[in-house]
Design an enzyme around this catalytic site. Structure first.
Site, PDB file in Angstrom:
ATOM      1  N   GLU B  69      54.954  33.474  19.135  1.00 55.08           N
ATOM      2  CA  GLU B  69      55.591  34.658  18.992  1.00 55.08           C
ATOM      3  C   GLU B  69      57.214  34.398  19.026  1.00 55.08           C
ATOM      4  OE1 GLU B  69      52.902  34.802  21.619  1.00 55.08           O
ATOM      5  OE2 GLU B  69      51.500  35.354  20.030  1.00 55.08           O
ATOM      6  N   PHE B  92      48.639  42.176  17.849  1.00 57.95           N
ATOM      7  CA  PHE B  92      48.635  43.108  18.724  1.00 57.95           C
ATOM      8  C   PHE B  92      50.298  43.324  19.570  1.00 57.95           C
ATOM      9  CE2 PHE B  92      44.707  41.956  18.489  1.00 57.95           C
ATOM     10  CZ  PHE B  92      43.514  43.284  18.915  1.00 57.95           C
ATOM     11  N   ASP B  94      50.844  43.885  22.379  1.00 55.95           N
ATOM     12  CA  ASP B  94      51.110  43.993  23.950  1.00 55.95           C
ATOM     13  C   ASP B  94      51.644  42.281  23.457  1.00 55.95           C
ATOM     14  OD1 ASP B  94      48.429  45.320  24.989  1.00 55.95           O
ATOM     15  OD2 ASP B  94      48.694  44.921  22.908  1.00 55.95           O
ATOM     16  N   PHE B  95      51.593  40.947  22.164  1.00 54.72           N
ATOM     17  CA  PHE B  95      52.198  40.311  22.270  1.00 54.72           C
ATOM     18  C   PHE B  95      53.470  39.491  21.764  1.00 54.72           C
ATOM     19  CE2 PHE B  95      47.349  38.709  20.329  1.00 54.72           C
ATOM     20  CZ  PHE B  95      47.275  40.001  21.713  1.00 54.72           C
ATOM     21  N   HIS B 135      45.726  44.113  26.367  1.00 55.44           N
ATOM     22  CA  HIS B 135      45.683  44.069  24.917  1.00 55.44           C
ATOM     23  C   HIS B 135      45.512  46.000  24.316  1.00 55.44           C
ATOM     24  CE1 HIS B 135      43.780  40.687  24.471  1.00 55.44           C
ATOM     25  NE2 HIS B 135      43.868  40.355  22.872  1.00 55.44           N
TER      26      HIS B 135
END
Lengths: 328, 331
Positions: B69, B92, B94-95, B135
């Site tokens: 990421e 997502f 979240d990442f 997630h």
């Protein structure tokens, strides 16, 4: 490609002198409170910066670290504009908004120093991707210190450069200390080129005190990058004469160690000898060169001192375009 | 390469297809746009958000990425500074936590520090569905808090397309959040020349008695609550913010002044959330118009459970939103 011709040698020697005088001068000014937030002195590391830049074209891209005065000057930014940025004045390379750690000139291929260890490598890798996407014939160079060799994102960026075969060169400006921690104490495996080679790119440990050696390895890396052969990793081993930041009184290394590097491995002394031996200049011409550098740095300080502060009214200007709400 | 990117009459594409449509049109126009993310070329992304685009525009412009990421966002940032307009697909949101320095400390600040715009879109799926704590983070307030970032949170196919097209004409970094529970919803979209400006809310349902201000999937839940309340004789207006920064404070102020009874809803834990920002700024500007305190409905201060009933109980529901409206109606 293995040696510098007369013109490039004299330019490289003078540039190293500019960096040294700039740093010694700025260090003293910093101790007098002229550099808001302090600075990171690159004295001793001149050859690694100038050697790389001697091999690049003017519009090649670089992105660098918190210690980047030497890279910025070697990239061709004037001592005046860099000193003014150290003073956080409006005439500085970043308009006084960046300061010592955030020297930049994006339109001229300088994608910035960086206050965060390892971040510049990623930005330079992204620039290399941009070069590839737009099919330009340039390379991008990401500088990172030995400290940045142990942050994960450096290796994320190197891996990405390898898989996309980006026109990218990673230079580890390895001054051997991550702030106050000796690189050997915190680097698993020890050999940085060996570590990098595991990512599948040509990787070299070189003498960062020899401007010609740095030039040679960078020039070869650039040729490979332009030929579509992907990135190269170069670990240029060098040494900083001063502390991590100005005024630091660290106990983490001996005065004898510093003295040894200063007296026997100094990049400017060494290359002055080469220039004299090859009869590219006389001692008198070298003395004259040093005197002209002194004048140039004096003028840079005067320029920075007399430059205006950025206007307080601009503190929220340039955050974004402000155009998003406008119907296109 | 297909050039047929026009929208057929009465076509009702999905939310994901609306994204594809907007991206296709802008990629045709701007050769500097490319998409980089995981599982894009063959699969078309985990929500089919770029399905077929690699086949149409080539693998040079739709790049499969390693799961890196920080490098993904850095790749977007550096190439944007160089002259491209990348879409970095983080799958997502979240990442994004693996790239937070790149987003918040770097991309958001470069224009200010270096006087260089960073035309970068970071797309990700957001919101709460099943999948557990890793997630289902609602990170909107992190991004909205950061000077230099804009934040789009569309709830309809029309807005997905209109907002992504605006984002791809913008000079600055945009966080583009697509709610996972909306991926398959269908709705009309418009053609090549339709843009939704950032900072302009939309009225989803008019009302007379009170207003619910929301965004993303919560708009759907709020609308259901409003429909249910109609049957009980309470007429509720529903406003979809569509972007969180810039925030349409004009629309918020107008609604507060008109109704004086205000409910703000999203799926984020209440403490330090966007709903807190809206309630605070709306109260500061319109205290005299309020008939009582603005009521917020949000999530519990807890990671989301994998247990469906626990997860549902932690976030706004038709019942909890209806209860909030009834509370403001008592003022």
């Amino acid at each position: 490609m293995s040696t510098l011709d007369k013109e490039k040698s004299l330019a490289a020697l003078r540039q190293m002198m500019v960096i040294r005088d700039f740093e010694e001068t700025a260090d003293k000014l910093c101790l007098r409170g002229k550099v808001p937030g302090g600075m990171h002195n690159s004295s001793g590391q001149e050859a690694a910066a100038v050697g790389v830049m001697s091999a690049l074209a003017p519009d090649d891209v670089i992105a660098t670290t918190h210690r980047s005065h030497h890279h910025t000057l070697a990239k061709g930014f004037t001592p005046k504009s860099v000193m003014a940025e150290l003073f956080a004045k409006s005439t500085g390379v970043s308009g006084g908004r960046g300061g010592s750690m955030h020297l930049a000139g994006v339109e001229r291929g300088h994608f910035g120093g960086n206050g965060i260890v390892g971040a510049g490598v990623g930005i330079a890798m992204g620039a290399a991707l941009g070069i590839q996407v737009l099919k330009d014939k340039k390379v991008s160079v990401g500088f990172v210190g030995d400290g940045g060799m142990n942050t994960g994102r450096t290796w994320e960026a190197i891996n990405m450069a390898v898989i996309y075969k980006l026109p990218f060169i990673i230079i580890c400006d390895n001054n051997q200390y991550a702030v106050e921690t000796f690189v050997g104490r915190v680097t698993g495996g020890g050999d940085l080129a060996k570590r990098a080679s595991g990512f599948g790119l040509p990787s070299f440990n070189i003498n960062g005190q020899d401007v010609e050696e740095v030039y040679k390895y960078t020039a070869e890396a650039r040729e490979r990058a332009l030929a579509g052969e992907g990135p190269t990793f170069i670990n240029a081993v060098t040494y900083r004469y001063y502390g991590h930041n100005v005024g630091e009184k660290g106990q983490y290394r001996t005065q004898e160690e510093i003295a040894e590097w200063r007296t026997s491995k100094d990049p400017i002394d060494y290359f002055t000898g080469v220039v004299l031996e090859r009869k590219f200049a006389t001692q008198q011409e070298i003395d004259d060169m040093r005197a002209s550098v002194r004048t140039e740095i004096d003028e840079a300080v005067a320029f920075a001192e007399s430059s205006p502060e950025p206007a307080i009214s601009t503190i929220t200007q340039g955050v974004d375009s402000g155009k998003l709400g406008i119907q296109l | 390469m297909s050039t047929d990117t026009t929208v057929k009459a009465n076509a009702t594409p999905t939310y994901s297809e609306a994204f594809q449509s907007g991206v296709r049109e802008e990629m045709t126009r701007n050769k500097g746009i490319f998409i980089l993310g995981t599982d894009l070329q063959e699969r078309g992304g985990h929500f089919a958000q770029v399905k077929g685009i690699a086949q149409e525009f080539g693998f040079d412009r739709v790049k499969d990425s390693p799961i890196s990421e920080a490098a993904m966002v850095a790749a977007g940032m550096g190439s944007a500074m160089y002259g491209c307009h990348p879409i970095i697909d983080l799958n997502f949101i979240d990442f994004s936590l693996g790239a937070m320095d790149e987003i918040i400390n770097q991309a958001a600040k470069i224009r200010f520090m270096f006087n260089k715009p960073v035309p970068l879109v970071i797309r990700a799926t957001s919101g709460i569905a099943l999948g557990g704590a890793h997630h289902c983070n609602s990170l909107e307030s992190f991004f909205a808090h950061t000077a230099g970032l804009s934040l789009a949170v569309p709830s309809t196919p029309m807005d997905v397309k209109g907002l992504i097209k605006t984002a791809l004409r913008n000079e600055d970094p945009v966080i583009f959040l697509m709610h996972k529970k909306l991926s398959g919803i269908r709705g009309e979209i418009k053609g090549d020349d339709y843009f939704v400006p950032f900072g302009k809310a939309a009225t989803i349902k008019p009302g007379k008695d009170a207003v619910i201000i929301s965004y993303g999937y919560s708009v759907v839940t709020a609308n259901k609550a409003a429909q249910a309340l109609e049957a009980e004789g309470i007429s509720v207006e529903v406003i979809d913010l569509r972007t969180l920064y810039p925030l349409d404070t004009d629309a918020i102020n107008a609604a507060v002044q008109k109704f004086g009874r205000v409910v703000v809803v999203d799926e984020a834990p209440l403490f330090g959330s966007i709903t807190a920002e809206i309630a605070a700024t709306a109260t500061e500007a319109n205290f005299g118009s309020l008939k009582g305190p603005i009521v917020r409905v949000g999530a519990a201060r807890a990671p989301l459970s994998a247990n469906p009933a626990m997860s549902e109980a932690a976030i706004p529901s038709v019942d909890s939103i209806s209860a909030a409206v009834k509370k403001v109606m008592k003022y």
